[in-house]
Structures are given as structure tokens and as C-alpha cells.
Motif scaffolding. Structure first.
Motif, PDB file in Angstrom:
ATOM      1  N   GLU A  88       0.827  -1.190   0.000  1.00 25.94           N
ATOM      2  CA  GLU A  88       0.000   0.000   0.000  1.00 25.94           C
ATOM      3  C   GLU A  88       0.872   1.254   0.000  1.00 25.94           C
ATOM      4  N   HIS A  89       0.234   2.369  -0.321  1.00 21.67           N
ATOM      5  CA  HIS A  89       0.949   3.634  -0.431  1.00 21.67           C
ATOM      6  C   HIS A  89       1.270   4.209   0.940  1.00 21.67           C
ATOM      7  N   THR A  90       2.305   5.024   0.948  1.00 23.74           N
ATOM      8  CA  THR A  90       2.650   5.810   2.140  1.00 23.74           C
ATOM      9  C   THR A  90       2.300   7.258   1.826  1.00 23.74           C
ATOM     10  N   TRP A  91       1.196   7.741   2.407  1.00 21.04           N
ATOM     11  CA  TRP A  91       0.662   9.045   2.040  1.00 21.04           C
ATOM     12  C   TRP A  91       1.290  10.155   2.883  1.00 21.04           C
ATOM     13  N   ILE A  92       1.589  11.259   2.219  1.00 25.07           N
ATOM     14  CA  ILE A  92       2.083  12.465   2.880  1.00 25.07           C
ATOM     15  C   ILE A  92       1.319  13.653   2.316  1.00 25.07           C
ATOM     16  N   ALA A  93       1.477  14.805   2.941  1.00 25.18           N
ATOM     17  CA  ALA A  93       0.819  16.010   2.458  1.00 25.18           C
ATOM     18  C   ALA A  93       1.420  16.429   1.117  1.00 25.18           C
ATOM     19  N   GLY A  94       0.557  16.712   0.151  1.00 31.51           N
ATOM     20  CA  GLY A  94       1.012  17.102  -1.169  1.00 31.51           C
ATOM     21  C   GLY A  94       1.455  18.550  -1.232  1.00 31.51           C
ATOM     22  N   THR A  95       2.266  18.875  -2.210  1.00 26.83           N
ATOM     23  CA  THR A  95       2.783  20.230  -2.389  1.00 26.83           C
ATOM     24  C   THR A  95       2.488  20.696  -3.817  1.00 26.83           C
ATOM     25  N   LEU A  96       2.971  21.883  -4.133  1.00 27.75           N
ATOM     26  CA  LEU A  96       2.737  22.460  -5.452  1.00 27.75           C
ATOM     27  C   LEU A  96       3.343  21.608  -6.566  1.00 27.75           C
ATOM     28  N   ASN A  97       4.511  21.037  -6.334  1.00 22.85           N
ATOM     29  CA  ASN A  97       5.168  20.226  -7.358  1.00 22.85           C
ATOM     30  C   ASN A  97       4.450  18.910  -7.617  1.00 22.85           C
ATOM     31  N   ASP A  98       3.550  18.501  -6.713  1.00 24.02           N
ATOM     32  CA  ASP A  98       2.746  17.318  -6.965  1.00 24.02           C
ATOM     33  C   ASP A  98       1.600  17.614  -7.917  1.00 24.02           C
ATOM     34  N   ILE A  99       1.247  18.871  -8.076  1.00 23.56           N
ATOM     35  CA  ILE A  99       0.195  19.276  -9.007  1.00 23.56           C
ATOM     36  C   ILE A  99       0.797  19.734 -10.332  1.00 23.56           C
ATOM     37  N   LEU A 100       1.791  20.622 -10.259  1.00 16.75           N
ATOM     38  CA  LEU A 100       2.473  21.146 -11.440  1.00 16.75           C
ATOM     39  C   LEU A 100       3.872  20.541 -11.494  1.00 16.75           C
ATOM     40  N   VAL A 101       4.078  19.599 -12.371  1.00 17.13           N
ATOM     41  CA  VAL A 101       5.352  18.891 -12.444  1.00 17.13           C
ATOM     42  C   VAL A 101       6.418  19.836 -13.002  1.00 17.13           C
ATOM     43  N   PRO A 102       7.510  20.070 -12.261  1.00 16.73           N
ATOM     44  CA  PRO A 102       8.563  20.972 -12.766  1.00 16.73           C
ATOM     45  C   PRO A 102       9.379  20.305 -13.869  1.00 16.73           C
ATOM     46  N   VAL A 103       9.558  21.017 -14.984  1.00 18.24           N
ATOM     47  CA  VAL A 103      10.366  20.559 -16.119  1.00 18.24           C
ATOM     48  C   VAL A 103      11.379  21.651 -16.414  1.00 18.24           C
ATOM     49  N   GLU A 104      12.660  21.323 -16.353  1.00 16.34           N
ATOM     50  CA  GLU A 104      13.713  22.309 -16.552  1.00 16.34           C
ATOM     51  C   GLU A 104      14.482  22.030 -17.842  1.00 16.34           C
ATOM     52  N   ALA A 105      15.152  23.079 -18.327  1.00 15.80           N
ATOM     53  CA  ALA A 105      15.974  22.977 -19.534  1.00 15.80           C
ATOM     54  C   ALA A 105      17.162  23.913 -19.377  1.00 15.80           C
ATOM     55  N   PHE A 106      18.213  23.661 -20.146  1.00 21.34           N
ATOM     56  CA  PHE A 106      19.392  24.527 -20.107  1.00 21.34           C
ATOM     57  C   PHE A 106      19.047  25.891 -20.703  1.00 21.34           C
ATOM     58  N   HIS A 107      19.564  26.942 -20.065  1.00 21.57           N
ATOM     59  CA  HIS A 107      19.334  28.304 -20.532  1.00 21.57           C
ATOM     60  C   HIS A 107      20.434  28.693 -21.521  1.00 21.57           C
ATOM     61  N   LEU A 108      20.043  28.996 -22.756  1.00 20.42           N
ATOM     62  CA  LEU A 108      20.987  29.355 -23.803  1.00 20.42           C
ATOM     63  C   LEU A 108      21.108  30.872 -23.902  1.00 20.42           C
ATOM     64  N   GLN A 109      22.314  31.348 -24.170  1.00 23.84           N
ATOM     65  CA  GLN A 109      22.531  32.773 -24.362  1.00 23.84           C
ATOM     66  C   GLN A 109      22.076  33.242 -25.735  1.00 23.84           C
ATOM     67  N   GLY A 110      21.947  32.323 -26.679  1.00 30.19           N
ATOM     68  CA  GLY A 110      21.481  32.640 -28.024  1.00 30.19           C
ATOM     69  C   GLY A 110      21.184  31.366 -28.765  1.00 30.19           C
ATOM     70  N   MET A 111      20.354  31.444 -29.786  1.00 29.44           N
ATOM     71  CA  MET A 111      19.964  30.247 -30.520  1.00 29.44           C
ATOM     72  C   MET A 111      21.109  29.676 -31.334  1.00 29.44           C
ATOM     73  N   SER A 112      22.141  30.481 -31.581  1.00 34.82           N
ATOM     74  CA  SER A 112      23.297  29.996 -32.329  1.00 34.82           C
ATOM     75  C   SER A 112      24.380  29.438 -31.420  1.00 34.82           C
ATOM     76  N   GLN A 113      24.077  29.263 -30.134  1.00 33.36           N
ATOM     77  CA  GLN A 113      25.066  28.742 -29.191  1.00 33.36           C
ATOM     78  C   GLN A 113      25.420  27.300 -29.551  1.00 33.36           C
ATOM     79  N   ASP A 114      26.671  26.962 -29.360  1.00 32.15           N
ATOM     80  CA  ASP A 114      27.128  25.605 -29.662  1.00 32.15           C
ATOM     81  C   ASP A 114      26.464  24.595 -28.736  1.00 32.15           C
ATOM     82  N   ALA A 115      26.479  23.347 -29.170  1.00 30.21           N
ATOM     83  CA  ALA A 115      25.894  22.284 -28.367  1.00 30.21           C
ATOM     84  C   ALA A 115      26.608  22.169 -27.028  1.00 30.21           C
ATOM     85  N   ILE A 116      25.837  21.996 -25.966  1.00 29.90           N
ATOM     86  CA  ILE A 116      26.385  21.906 -24.615  1.00 29.90           C
ATOM     87  C   ILE A 116      27.038  20.537 -24.447  1.00 29.90           C
TER      88      ILE A 116
END
Length: 315
Positions: A88-116
Motif C-alpha cells: 500500500e501507499h505511504t501518504w504524505i501532504a502534497g505540495t505544489l510540485n505534486d500538481i504542477l510537475v517541474p520541467v527544466e531545460a538549459f538556458h541558452l545565451q542565443g539560438m546559435s550557441q554551440d551544443a552543450i
């Protein structure tokens, strides 16, 4: 020998109607041409007509986070902390990230930036993928309190929203505004993805915004994980940048506790939709099929004792 090979190619082309090309190519000569083409393409961005769309997406995202943060203070939610197989599940109090799943990406200085590269993965800042898309589209995301109320914190809480006593009418108004912000956000992201390139990995759901992908090995540490940590990129969709956290929902015709055997009968809904519904908002008709509002409850004789594997449940 070369003449015989050319004659064979011509014969095959005449019978099949297809042309054959040699696979031998000098990548050292093609690489500068590809880089120059990317740089020429970057000069056309940002598209002026899409700047208002990007600004509206940033505002809608801030309103969505603020609305969800307010609603979860009045409508308690629970999330499963850890669930082992056949337990069975182990329930805890939910938070904002349980509703809105955070998705991150690398921040580019310009679209012509070289591959990271892999050894640069800790030197480059990471932003929420939606904000990175808006930033490349010409929106000034830093003016929208990027590191304050318009972004989720590490623990999923929003300290800028102060809990106050709201009446049912006020709570319903917040739910309606939150639902409208969600629709504006998804519609705006859909428009931006038609203009700006975005990729997602088929294996690990890593998102990259920009024409060139990155080579940061975010997985592949263990021997049983193949491809040596390299990503398999494909074109990203709205659900990749704004994942709909889908939850089971309890209808009036369902039993008090949803059981595993009835999973084919129960309805489901995105977590934000279910949260706004319980707060009194009117849900768009496009979600009714998924929610199975008029669906039949499962037969009582087919119930089992184990509970459904909820990802999140509203109490």
C-alpha cells in the motif's frame, strides 16, 4: 570495377525508379556549413509577432502557480511518498510540485550557441522549460519575478502566497481564474512550439529548447543503461513542457475507497482540473470523456482488497 558499379546503379535506378547516393561524405567539410546555416537561421529570431504570445504565457504561468498555491491551502491533497511492489501507499501532504510537475531545460545565451558538452552541464544555468521557451521567444522573464512567485521552489511551496480565509464564492473565482490560466498557458505554448524548435528525449524526458541539442549525460551511469547516456531526441509537444499530472477521481457512483479491480471503470483527470472542479469551477467539456462522469461503477463482486496505485489523491 568502378565502371561496373556505376552501370549497376543506373540499371537499378531504371527498374526501381529510386536514386542511390554514396554514403561517403566528409563531415569536416560539412560541419562549418551546418554551423553557418544555424547562425543564419538564428538571425530570424525572435519573431516579433510571437513576442506578445510569449509574454502572455509568462503571465499565465505566474497566475497558474499563484492560483494552485492558493487552492491547495483550502483543499487538502495527498501524495504517495514511496510505494513498493504489492504494498500500500505511504501518504504524505502534497505540495505544489505534486500538481504542477517541474520541467527544466538549459538556458541558452542565443539560438546559435554551440551544443552543450557533458563537462559543461554544471556551468550553464537551468530554467523551467516554459520560461526558457518564452525567453528565446523574446519575453523578459526576469521582469516577472523569475526566482520569486512565478517559479516553484525546491520543496514545492510558494511563500509569496499568504493563506487567507476565503468564502466559497471567492474560492470558486480563484478556481475559474486558475483554469483559465491553464488553458492560456497550454494554448500559448502550442503556438510557440510551431515557431521555435524544442526537443525531448524519448528515454528520460529531458527537454531542450533550441536548434542544437546538448550532450550532457544525465543518465547512463549504470552498466545496464545503454547508449552510454546519450539522448534520443524527438520533437517536443505541449505535454512535454507542461506535463498533465493525471490522477484518479472519485465520482458519486463510486465506492468510498477506489480499488484496483475497478481501474477500467473509474475516471481520471489532470490534477489541476480535479483541483479546480472541487473548488467549484466549471470544467470544459473536452475533459468529460476522460473523467467518465456518466460512466457506470464497477461491479461489487469484482472488487479486490488492494487499493489503486494513486499518484496523488484529493481528500
Amino acid at each position: 570495377m568502378a565502371l561496373k558499379q556505376k552501370l549497376l546503379y543506373h540499371l537499378l535506378e531504371s527498374f526501381s525508379g529510386c536514386r542511390f547516393y554514396s554514403t561517403r561524405m566528409n563531415w569536416d567539410e560539412l560541419r562549418p556549413l551546418i554551423i553557418e546555416r544555424i547562425k543564419r537561421r538564428a538571425r530570424d529570431y525572435p519573431v516579433r509577432a510571437m513576442i506578445p504570445v510569449a509574454n502572455d504565457v509568462v503571465k499565465a504561468r505566474a497566475l497558474l502557480i499563484e492560483g494552485v498555491s492558493t487552492l491547495i491551502k483550502f483543499i487538502p491533497i495527498k501524495a504517495c511518498k514511496r510505494r513498493a511492489k504489492n504494498q500500500e501507499h505511504t501518504w504524505i501532504a502534497g505540495t505544489l510540485n505534486d500538481i504542477l510537475v517541474p520541467v527544466e531545460a538549459f538556458h541558452l545565451q542565443g539560438m546559435s550557441q554551440d551544443a552543450i558538452k557533458h563537462d559543461q552541464r554544471f556551468d550553464i544555468e537551468r530554467l523551467p522549460a516554459v520560461l526558457e521557451l518564452c525567453c528565446q521567444a523574446g519575453a523578459n522573464v526576469y521582469d516577472e519575478c523569475l526566482y520569486n512567485n512565478s517559479s516553484t521552489s525546491d520543496n514545492g511551496k510558494n511563500d509569496c502566497v499568504v493563506a487567507e480565509s476565503l468564502s466559497q464564492h471567492e474560492l470558486t473565482s480563484v478556481a475559474k481564474l486558475t483554469l483559465e490560466a491553464l488553458e492560456r498557458l497550454r494554448e500559448g505554448v502550442q503556438k510557440l512550439l510551431l515557431v521555435y524548435p524544442a526537443k525531448v528525449c524519448k528515454c528520460c524526458s529531458e527537454v531542450h529548447i533550441g536548434p542544437s541539442s546538448h550532450k550532457a549525460q544525465l543518465y547512463g551511469v549504470f552498466k545496464y543503461e545503454g547508449r552510454r547516456g546519450t539522448h534520443l531526441w524527438k520533437k517536443a509537444k505541449v505535454d512535454d513542457l507542461v506535463p498533465p499530472k493525471v490522477v484518479w477521481r472519485q465520482r458519486p457512483q463510486d465506492p468510498p475507497v477506489l480499488l484496483d479491480k475497478g481501474r477500467d471503470f473509474y475516471g481520471r483527470a489532470p490534477a489541476v482540473i480535479e483541483l479546480c472542479l472541487q473548488a467549484g469551477a466549471t470544467i470544459p467539456a473536452k475533459y468529460f470523456c476522460m473523467m467518465k462522469i456518466q460512466g457506470l461503477p464497477p461491479p461489487l463482486d469484482e472488487h479486490r482488497t488492494e487499493k489503486l496505485p494513486f499518484e496523488i489523491v484529493f481528500s
